[in-house]
Structures are given as C-alpha cells and as structure tokens.
Design an enzyme around this catalytic site. Structure first.
Site, PDB file in Angstrom:
ATOM      1  N   GLY A  29       0.832  -1.211   0.000  1.00  0.00           N
ATOM      2  CA  GLY A  29       0.000   0.000   0.000  1.00  0.00           C
ATOM      3  C   GLY A  29       0.858   1.249   0.000  1.00  0.00           C
ATOM      4  O   GLY A  29       2.093   1.174   0.000  1.00  0.00           O
ATOM      5  N   THR A  31       1.255   3.606   2.346  1.00  0.00           N
ATOM      6  CA  THR A  31       2.022   3.841   3.582  1.00  0.00           C
ATOM      7  C   THR A  31       3.199   2.868   3.645  1.00  0.00           C
ATOM      8  O   THR A  31       4.321   3.266   4.008  1.00  0.00           O
ATOM      9  CB  THR A  31       1.109   3.677   4.831  1.00  0.00           C
ATOM     10  OG1 THR A  31      -0.159   4.283   4.563  1.00  0.00           O
ATOM     11  CG2 THR A  31       1.731   4.336   6.048  1.00  0.00           C
ATOM     12  N   GLY A  82       0.450  -0.978   6.668  1.00  0.00           N
ATOM     13  CA  GLY A  82      -0.616  -0.007   6.893  1.00  0.00           C
ATOM     14  C   GLY A  82      -1.935  -0.696   7.190  1.00  0.00           C
ATOM     15  O   GLY A  82      -1.990  -1.915   7.382  1.00  0.00           O
ATOM     16  N   ASP A  84      -6.521  -0.028   6.514  1.00  0.00           N
ATOM     17  CA  ASP A  84      -7.606   0.830   6.024  1.00  0.00           C
ATOM     18  C   ASP A  84      -8.403   1.387   7.194  1.00  0.00           C
ATOM     19  O   ASP A  84      -8.906   2.505   7.136  1.00  0.00           O
ATOM     20  CB  ASP A  84      -8.510   0.035   5.077  1.00  0.00           C
ATOM     21  CG  ASP A  84      -7.717  -0.424   3.864  1.00  0.00           C
ATOM     22  OD1 ASP A  84      -7.174   0.444   3.166  1.00  0.00           O
ATOM     23  OD2 ASP A  84      -7.605  -1.641   3.646  1.00  0.00           O
ATOM     24  N   GLU A 103      -0.564 -10.686   3.206  1.00  0.00           N
ATOM     25  CA  GLU A 103      -0.248  -9.855   4.380  1.00  0.00           C
ATOM     26  C   GLU A 103      -0.475 -10.662   5.656  1.00  0.00           C
ATOM     27  O   GLU A 103       0.347 -10.637   6.578  1.00  0.00           O
ATOM     28  CB  GLU A 103      -1.133  -8.603   4.385  1.00  0.00           C
ATOM     29  CG  GLU A 103      -0.775  -7.620   3.275  1.00  0.00           C
ATOM     30  CD  GLU A 103      -1.729  -6.443   3.149  1.00  0.00           C
ATOM     31  OE1 GLU A 103      -1.346  -5.458   2.508  1.00  0.00           O
ATOM     32  OE2 GLU A 103      -2.854  -6.499   3.666  1.00  0.00           O
ATOM     33  N   LYS A 121      -7.245   6.854   9.832  1.00  0.00           N
ATOM     34  CA  LYS A 121      -7.535   5.413   9.846  1.00  0.00           C
ATOM     35  C   LYS A 121      -8.055   4.922  11.200  1.00  0.00           C
ATOM     36  O   LYS A 121      -8.567   3.814  11.306  1.00  0.00           O
ATOM     37  CB  LYS A 121      -6.273   4.615   9.483  1.00  0.00           C
ATOM     38  CG  LYS A 121      -5.596   5.024   8.182  1.00  0.00           C
ATOM     39  CD  LYS A 121      -6.418   4.665   6.975  1.00  0.00           C
ATOM     40  CE  LYS A 121      -5.769   4.993   5.649  1.00  0.00           C
ATOM     41  NZ  LYS A 121      -4.633   4.195   5.288  1.00  0.00           N
TER      42      LYS A 121
END
Ligand code: 5RP
Length: 217
Positions: A29, A31, A82, A84, A103, A121
């Site tokens: 992602g 980040t 990161g 969401d 992940e 977030k």
C-alpha cells in the site's frame, strides 16, 4: 497542516526505529511504500525482506533490498504494514490494496506487527470501509449469498489477487465483534481469508497526527 501523504511519510520514518536487523516483513500500500523508501536508507543494517505482494517485492528490489521467499526464512522479528481502518484495541481492517491474504500470512510469521497509519484510519468501530474477502473464483456467488446472510452487501472488485483469486468488498457492516466476524467469514467454504486482522491484532500502532506520531501498544 500536513497532507495525508506527509503524515504517511512521517509514520513510515518513525517505524524505522523498530528495524534492528535480520529480515523484515513488509506490507503493501501507499504507507508501506513510504516505509520501503525509509528502509532503503538503512538497508546495510538488514539481511533483506519478505514481501506481502508482487508490488512490494518489486519496490524492495528496485531499492536493492534482497527479497526472500517466506518458506526460506524461519521467521521475522517485525512485520510493518498499513491499514484501512484500525481501532484503539489494535484490531485492523485491511486489504484495500487486495494483498490481504499474503499480508496475513507474512504477519503470522513475525513476532511483532507494527501498524503504520495516518490519523484518518483510527475508528471507534470498523466497517465503514468495505471489508475485503478473498475468494476462490468458482465460489464467488455462493460466498456472496452467505455474506448477505451475515448482513453485508458484497460487491465484486474488478481485480485479480496475486494468488489468482477474486475479491468481494462487503459494504454495510458495523463490526462490533471483529474477532468473531473474522472467524465466521473464514469458515465459509471458498473463502481464502478476509481483511479483518483481529485474532492477531497489531502489537504496536504508530499513528501520525497533527501533533506528531503517537504510539499505542
Ligand atoms: C493492502 C492493505 C493496505 O495496508 C491498506 O489498504 C492501507 O493502504 P494505504 O497505506 O495505501 O492507505 O491492506 O492490501
């Protein structure tokens, strides 16, 4: 006032203080991309990385960081990624980038999950962001019907995962018990995994705010 990208960059830089050496698990992602760029600055300290997606592997390699197959390493001290959505209990909702399964696998092999996120977030209850569910293609309609029974509105994403599967994004859930819902969805035949990271939450949350990076653990 810092932009969202500046906050992501700040929190990625803060995560580098957790890098002590060895092999680092790296998420996916925007980040995580900032983190990869920061990791490149200290690459002489580490042996390499395990990537949670093809995109992450490509970026790591472009920085000259060796990428190891997960099966060739015994484990990792840290996994950095990161989210969401994340709660103050360090439960996460992930998979906006579609890499949730890898992940979760890489994170499972790490002693510490370091979640890096900007302040937007952090939520009291997860579910406003649609919950991604990775599904074996032939099971997609069956799984969608089962998800409707759980109160969600699944929508097929126009996307194929690195594992060759599809993603159903589930709208309309108010996730009051993330540990229970994670297990329930994973029990539906045809589901590979879902984007709730609650059975194994983060160990550390680094949150970039207007007042600086805050640490929750
Ligand atoms: C990818 C993920 C990401 O961690 C999540 O989507 C957050 O992404 P970003 O850092 O771009 O906001 O789970 O599958």
């Amino acid at each position: 006032m810092a932009t969202q990208d500046e906050l992501k960059q700040q929190v990625a830089a803060a995560a580098v203080s957790y890098v002590k050496g060895g092999i680092i698990g790296v998420g996916t992602g925007s980040t995580a991309n900032f983190f990869i760029d920061e990791l490149a600055k200290v690459k002489s300290k580490i042996d390499g990385a395990v990537a949670s997606s093809e995109a992450t592997a490509k970026r790591l390699k472009a920085h000259g960081i060796e990428v190891f197959d997960l099966n060739s390493v015994d484990g990792m001290e840290i996994y950095v990624d990161g989210a969401d959505e994340v709660t103050e209990h360090l439960h996460m909702l992930k998979g906006g980038g579609g890499a949730l399964t890898r992940e979760k696998i890489v994170a499972a092999c790490a002693k510490k999950f370091i979640c890096i996120a900007d302040a937007s977030k952090l939520v009291p209850v997860m579910g406003k962001f649609p919950l991604p569910v990775e599904v074996i293609p032939m099971a997609r309609s069956y799984v969608a019907r089962e998800l409707v029974k759980l109160g969600g509105q699944p929508k097929l994403r126009d996307f194929t995962t690195d594992n060759g599967n599809v993603i159903l994004d589930v709208f309309g859930l108010q996730i009051l018990n993330p540990v229970e819902l994670e297990a329930k969805i994973n029990q539906i035949v045809g589901v590979v995994t879902n984007g709730l990271f609650a059975a194994r939450p983060a160990n550390v949350l680094l949150l970039a705010t207007a007042e600086g990076v805050k640490t929750y653990e």
